[in-house]
Design a protein around this motif. Structure first.
Motif, PDB file in Angstrom:
ATOM      1  N   ALA A  42      -3.117  -3.736  -2.806  1.00  0.00           N
ATOM      2  CA  ALA A  42      -3.124  -2.279  -3.592  1.00  0.00           C
ATOM      3  C   ALA A  42      -3.052  -1.142  -3.817  1.00  0.00           C
ATOM      4  CB  ALA A  42      -3.687  -2.537  -4.763  1.00  0.00           C
ATOM      5  N   PRO A  43      -2.903   0.139  -3.333  1.00  0.00           N
ATOM      6  CA  PRO A  43      -3.121   1.403  -2.713  1.00  0.00           C
ATOM      7  C   PRO A  43      -3.978   1.589  -2.663  1.00  0.00           C
ATOM      8  CG  PRO A  43      -1.222   1.328  -4.004  1.00  0.00           C
ATOM      9  CD  PRO A  43      -0.915  -0.081  -3.699  1.00  0.00           C
ATOM     10  N   ALA A  44      -4.877   1.999  -2.569  1.00  0.00           N
ATOM     11  CA  ALA A  44      -6.503   2.347  -2.534  1.00  0.00           C
ATOM     12  C   ALA A  44      -6.890   3.718  -4.097  1.00  0.00           C
ATOM     13  CB  ALA A  44      -6.478   3.401  -1.097  1.00  0.00           C
ATOM     14  N   ARG A  45      -5.367   4.517  -4.530  1.00  0.00           N
ATOM     15  CA  ARG A  45      -5.789   5.109  -4.841  1.00  0.00           C
ATOM     16  C   ARG A  45      -5.082   4.736  -6.729  1.00  0.00           C
ATOM     17  NH1 ARG A  45      -8.239  10.011  -2.342  1.00  0.00           N
ATOM     18  NH2 ARG A  45      -7.999  10.104  -0.375  1.00  0.00           N
ATOM     19  N   ARG A  46      -4.629   3.739  -6.721  1.00  0.00           N
ATOM     20  CA  ARG A  46      -3.829   3.630  -7.679  1.00  0.00           C
ATOM     21  C   ARG A  46      -4.250   2.241  -8.406  1.00  0.00           C
ATOM     22  NH1 ARG A  46       2.423   3.968  -5.942  1.00  0.00           N
ATOM     23  NH2 ARG A  46       1.637   2.637  -5.383  1.00  0.00           N
ATOM     24  N   ALA A  47      -4.355   1.493  -9.808  1.00  0.00           N
ATOM     25  CA  ALA A  47      -3.815   0.589  -9.806  1.00  0.00           C
ATOM     26  C   ALA A  47      -3.508  -0.472  -9.349  1.00  0.00           C
ATOM     27  CB  ALA A  47      -3.981   0.688 -11.646  1.00  0.00           C
ATOM     28  N   VAL A  48      -3.838  -1.882  -9.469  1.00  0.00           N
ATOM     29  CA  VAL A  48      -3.412  -2.855  -8.587  1.00  0.00           C
ATOM     30  C   VAL A  48      -2.188  -3.259  -9.848  1.00  0.00           C
ATOM     31  CG1 VAL A  48      -3.104  -5.189  -8.609  1.00  0.00           C
ATOM     32  CG2 VAL A  48      -5.607  -3.974  -8.356  1.00  0.00           C
ATOM     33  N   ASP A  49      -0.599  -3.165  -9.175  1.00  0.00           N
ATOM     34  CA  ASP A  49       0.374  -4.442  -9.773  1.00  0.00           C
ATOM     35  C   ASP A  49       0.430  -5.294 -10.538  1.00  0.00           C
ATOM     36  OD1 ASP A  49       3.007  -4.621 -10.210  1.00  0.00           O
ATOM     37  OD2 ASP A  49       3.713  -4.606  -7.634  1.00  0.00           O
ATOM     38  N   GLY A  50       0.656  -5.037 -11.827  1.00  0.00           N
ATOM     39  CA  GLY A  50       0.283  -6.358 -12.637  1.00  0.00           C
ATOM     40  C   GLY A  50       0.756  -7.407 -13.060  1.00  0.00           C
ATOM     41  N   GLU A  91      -8.808  -5.418 -11.837  1.00  0.00           N
ATOM     42  CA  GLU A  91      -9.685  -4.073 -12.916  1.00  0.00           C
ATOM     43  C   GLU A  91     -10.245  -3.381 -12.189  1.00  0.00           C
ATOM     44  OE1 GLU A  91     -11.069  -6.306 -16.281  1.00  0.00           O
ATOM     45  OE2 GLU A  91      -8.860  -6.904 -17.279  1.00  0.00           O
ATOM     46  N   ALA A  92     -11.062  -3.733 -11.757  1.00  0.00           N
ATOM     47  CA  ALA A  92     -12.411  -2.722 -10.963  1.00  0.00           C
ATOM     48  C   ALA A  92     -11.335  -1.119 -10.145  1.00  0.00           C
ATOM     49  CB  ALA A  92     -12.496  -3.159 -10.160  1.00  0.00           C
ATOM     50  N   ARG A  93     -12.036  -0.355 -10.740  1.00  0.00           N
ATOM     51  CA  ARG A  93     -11.159   1.296 -10.046  1.00  0.00           C
ATOM     52  C   ARG A  93     -10.708   1.002  -8.642  1.00  0.00           C
ATOM     53  NH1 ARG A  93     -11.769   6.054 -12.441  1.00  0.00           N
ATOM     54  NH2 ARG A  93     -12.587   5.330 -14.520  1.00  0.00           N
ATOM     55  N   PRO A  94     -10.469   1.435  -7.639  1.00  0.00           N
ATOM     56  CA  PRO A  94     -10.084   1.717  -6.912  1.00  0.00           C
ATOM     57  C   PRO A  94     -11.416   2.141  -5.568  1.00  0.00           C
ATOM     58  CG  PRO A  94      -7.925   2.059  -7.535  1.00  0.00           C
ATOM     59  CD  PRO A  94      -9.270   2.635  -8.331  1.00  0.00           C
ATOM     60  N   GLY A  95     -11.391   1.594  -4.355  1.00  0.00           N
ATOM     61  CA  GLY A  95     -12.689   1.807  -3.562  1.00  0.00           C
ATOM     62  C   GLY A  95     -13.655   1.075  -3.779  1.00  0.00           C
ATOM     63  N   ALA A  96     -14.450   1.444  -3.806  1.00  0.00           N
ATOM     64  CA  ALA A  96     -16.038   1.048  -3.409  1.00  0.00           C
ATOM     65  C   ALA A  96     -16.108  -0.492  -4.541  1.00  0.00           C
ATOM     66  CB  ALA A  96     -17.376   1.609  -3.293  1.00  0.00           C
ATOM     67  N   ALA A  97     -16.029  -0.028  -5.541  1.00  0.00           N
ATOM     68  CA  ALA A  97     -15.518  -1.047  -6.503  1.00  0.00           C
ATOM     69  C   ALA A  97     -14.688  -1.712  -6.682  1.00  0.00           C
ATOM     70  CB  ALA A  97     -15.480  -0.068  -8.085  1.00  0.00           C
ATOM     71  N   ARG A  98     -13.886  -1.534  -7.141  1.00  0.00           N
ATOM     72  CA  ARG A  98     -12.705  -2.853  -5.893  1.00  0.00           C
ATOM     73  C   ARG A  98     -13.588  -4.159  -4.932  1.00  0.00           C
ATOM     74  NH1 ARG A  98      -6.619  -1.074  -5.339  1.00  0.00           N
ATOM     75  NH2 ARG A  98      -6.611  -0.389  -7.938  1.00  0.00           N
ATOM     76  N   GLN A  99     -13.681  -3.132  -3.901  1.00  0.00           N
ATOM     77  CA  GLN A  99     -14.014  -3.947  -2.469  1.00  0.00           C
ATOM     78  C   GLN A  99     -15.388  -5.022  -3.408  1.00  0.00           C
ATOM     79  OE1 GLN A  99     -12.222  -4.331   0.101  1.00  0.00           O
ATOM     80  NE2 GLN A  99     -11.001  -2.977  -0.882  1.00  0.00           N
ATOM     81  N   GLU A 100     -16.458  -3.836  -3.480  1.00  0.00           N
ATOM     82  CA  GLU A 100     -17.551  -5.186  -4.502  1.00  0.00           C
ATOM     83  C   GLU A 100     -17.281  -6.469  -5.049  1.00  0.00           C
ATOM     84  OE1 GLU A 100     -21.195  -7.077  -4.545  1.00  0.00           O
ATOM     85  OE2 GLU A 100     -20.972  -5.420  -3.234  1.00  0.00           O
TER      86      GLU A 100
END
Length: 123
Positions: A42-50, A91-100
């Motif tokens: 998913a693009p790093a600055r957007r929510a995941v495509d549902g 549902e995680a925010r893009p960036g570090a939260a999503r990676q974790e």
């Protein structure tokens, strides 16, 4: 002859159950990997495509239902934990939260594999 039929029937039933269990494990884990790929890509600055994520998540839920019929409580707990981890990653925010969250899902996936191997008597 009756003994042979009964023993043969039991053997066939065990074979069917083992094959069904293996199929359910594989499908569940494949859907988990596909879900993680969708989330990771998913693009790093957007929510995941549902749509794509939801399709993979729905497949995981379906396979978990099959596992409920065939597997032990240990396997089910591990599978449910993985399902929750996948949802958290989605549902995680893009960036570090999503990676974790993706790393947490990967850890849960390894626990499912370990539980599956124990369930099937594999090393």
């Amino acid at each position: 002859m009756v003994v042979t039929t009964v023993v043969g029937g039991r053997r066939e039933h065990r074979k069917w159950a083992r094959e069904s269990l293996t199929d359910a494990f594989v499908a569940f884990l494949e859907a988990s990997w596909a879900h993680s790929d969708v989330v990771r890509d998913a693009p790093a600055r957007r929510a995941v495509d549902g749509d794509d994520a939801q399709e993979c998540y729905a497949e995981m839920r379906s396979q978990l239902t099959r596992l409920r019929l065939l597997a032990s409580e240990e396997v089910l707990r591990a599978g449910e934990d993985l399902l929750r981890a996948q949802r958290t990653a989605q549902e995680a925010r893009p960036g570090a939260a999503r990676q974790e969250a993706l790393l947490a899902a990967a850890r849960c996936r390894r626990l499912v594999v370990a539980a599956a191997k124990r369930e099937m008597g594999l090393p």
